[in-house]
Design a protein around this motif. Structure first.
Motif, mmCIF file in Angstrom:
data_model
loop_
_atom_site.group_PDB
_atom_site.id
_atom_site.type_symbol
_atom_site.label_atom_id
_atom_site.label_comp_id
_atom_site.label_asym_id
_atom_site.label_seq_id
_atom_site.Cartn_x
_atom_site.Cartn_y
_atom_site.Cartn_z
ATOM 1 N N ALA A 19 0.834 -1.200 0.000
ATOM 2 C CA ALA A 19 0.000 0.000 0.000
ATOM 3 C C ALA A 19 0.870 1.253 0.000
ATOM 4 O O ALA A 19 1.987 1.252 0.509
ATOM 5 N N LEU A 20 0.314 2.308 -0.581
ATOM 6 C CA LEU A 20 0.948 3.621 -0.563
ATOM 7 C C LEU A 20 -0.037 4.600 0.049
ATOM 8 O O LEU A 20 -1.189 4.686 -0.380
ATOM 9 N N HIS A 21 0.399 5.312 1.081
ATOM 10 C CA HIS A 21 -0.434 6.320 1.749
ATOM 11 C C HIS A 21 0.230 7.678 1.551
ATOM 12 O O HIS A 21 1.393 7.857 1.895
ATOM 13 N N THR A 22 -0.509 8.644 1.024
ATOM 14 C CA THR A 22 -0.028 10.023 0.950
ATOM 15 C C THR A 22 -1.054 10.903 1.637
ATOM 16 O O THR A 22 -2.253 10.736 1.457
ATOM 17 N N GLU A 23 -0.577 11.816 2.452
ATOM 18 C CA GLU A 23 -1.479 12.664 3.226
ATOM 19 C C GLU A 23 -0.892 14.054 3.359
ATOM 20 O O GLU A 23 0.264 14.217 3.749
ATOM 21 N N LYS A 24 -1.695 15.056 3.017
ATOM 22 C CA LYS A 24 -1.326 16.468 3.175
ATOM 23 C C LYS A 24 0.057 16.771 2.596
ATOM 24 O O LYS A 24 0.942 17.269 3.287
ATOM 25 N N CYS A 25 0.261 16.445 1.340
ATOM 26 C CA CYS A 25 1.547 16.718 0.719
ATOM 27 C C CYS A 25 1.337 17.392 -0.631
ATOM 28 O O CYS A 25 0.300 17.255 -1.259
ATOM 29 N N LEU A 26 2.321 18.127 -1.057
ATOM 30 C CA LEU A 26 2.315 18.811 -2.335
ATOM 31 C C LEU A 26 3.491 18.279 -3.138
ATOM 32 O O LEU A 26 4.638 18.363 -2.692
ATOM 33 N N ILE A 27 3.206 17.719 -4.297
ATOM 34 C CA ILE A 27 4.250 17.133 -5.137
ATOM 35 C C ILE A 27 4.374 18.031 -6.358
ATOM 36 O O ILE A 27 3.443 18.149 -7.154
ATOM 37 N N GLN A 28 5.535 18.664 -6.497
ATOM 38 C CA GLN A 28 5.715 19.610 -7.600
ATOM 39 C C GLN A 28 7.180 19.761 -7.952
ATOM 40 O O GLN A 28 8.054 19.300 -7.216
ATOM 41 N N GLU A 29 7.431 20.401 -9.080
ATOM 42 C CA GLU A 29 8.764 20.769 -9.543
ATOM 43 C C GLU A 29 9.714 19.590 -9.709
ATOM 44 O O GLU A 29 10.902 19.699 -9.468
ATOM 45 N N PHE A 30 9.199 18.455 -10.132
ATOM 46 C CA PHE A 30 10.092 17.348 -10.451
ATOM 47 C C PHE A 30 10.528 17.496 -11.904
ATOM 48 O O PHE A 30 9.884 18.175 -12.695
ATOM 49 N N LEU A 31 11.642 16.898 -12.246
ATOM 50 C CA LEU A 31 12.199 17.019 -13.588
ATOM 51 C C LEU A 31 11.480 16.060 -14.529
ATOM 52 O O LEU A 31 11.469 14.862 -14.313
ATOM 53 N N SER A 32 10.892 16.598 -15.564
ATOM 54 C CA SER A 32 10.207 15.767 -16.544
ATOM 55 C C SER A 32 11.020 15.754 -17.826
ATOM 56 O O SER A 32 11.347 16.799 -18.371
ATOM 57 N N VAL A 33 11.362 14.575 -18.286
ATOM 58 C CA VAL A 33 12.092 14.419 -19.543
ATOM 59 C C VAL A 33 11.106 13.903 -20.575
ATOM 60 O O VAL A 33 10.719 12.742 -20.543
ATOM 61 N N GLY A 34 10.662 14.755 -21.454
ATOM 62 C CA GLY A 34 9.652 14.361 -22.428
ATOM 63 C C GLY A 34 8.360 14.011 -21.709
ATOM 64 O O GLY A 34 7.844 14.793 -20.933
ATOM 65 N N THR A 35 7.847 12.816 -21.930
ATOM 66 C CA THR A 35 6.624 12.365 -21.252
ATOM 67 C C THR A 35 6.945 11.397 -20.124
ATOM 68 O O THR A 35 6.076 10.679 -19.660
ATOM 69 N N ASN A 36 8.197 11.343 -19.689
ATOM 70 C CA ASN A 36 8.602 10.366 -18.676
ATOM 71 C C ASN A 36 8.440 10.848 -17.243
ATOM 72 O O ASN A 36 8.615 10.087 -16.316
ATOM 73 N N GLY A 37 8.135 12.101 -17.005
ATOM 74 C CA GLY A 37 8.012 12.613 -15.643
ATOM 75 C C GLY A 37 6.578 12.545 -15.163
ATOM 76 O O GLY A 37 5.653 12.941 -15.854
ATOM 77 N N PHE A 38 6.374 12.020 -13.968
ATOM 78 C CA PHE A 38 5.035 11.882 -13.407
ATOM 79 C C PHE A 38 5.056 12.290 -11.943
ATOM 80 O O PHE A 38 6.066 12.141 -11.271
ATOM 81 N N GLY A 39 3.914 12.757 -11.421
ATOM 82 C CA GLY A 39 3.818 13.114 -10.011
ATOM 83 C C GLY A 39 3.924 11.890 -9.119
ATOM 84 O O GLY A 39 4.777 11.805 -8.250
ATOM 85 N N ILE A 40 3.030 10.909 -9.333
ATOM 86 C CA ILE A 40 3.059 9.662 -8.560
ATOM 87 C C ILE A 40 2.805 8.492 -9.517
ATOM 88 O O ILE A 40 1.661 8.095 -9.735
#
Length: 56
Positions: A19-40
């Motif tokens: 299982a993966l639990h995410t709570e009260k977090c902001l996921i941003q500004e990751f490096l995206s190379v073409g279409t290979n970058g995703f938030g989660i």
């Protein structure tokens, strides 16, 4: 809310576990190379649960 800055192609990568639990977090500004970058990217090899809660 927690802020972590790590230069990576994905914000949170989940590829194994029950299982993966995410709570009260902001996921941003990751490096995206073409279409290979995703938030989660959630791609476990077996059945798994994903719990997401946000209150910003």
């Amino acid at each position: 809310m927690e802020t972590i800055s790590v230069p990576a192609p994905n914000g949170v990568r989940f590829d194994a576990g029950a299982a993966l639990h995410t709570e009260k977090c902001l996921i941003q500004e990751f490096l995206s190379v073409g279409t290979n970058g995703f938030g989660i990217p959630f791609q476990p090899p077996r059945s798994a649960s994903y719990f997401f809660q946000t209150q910003l």
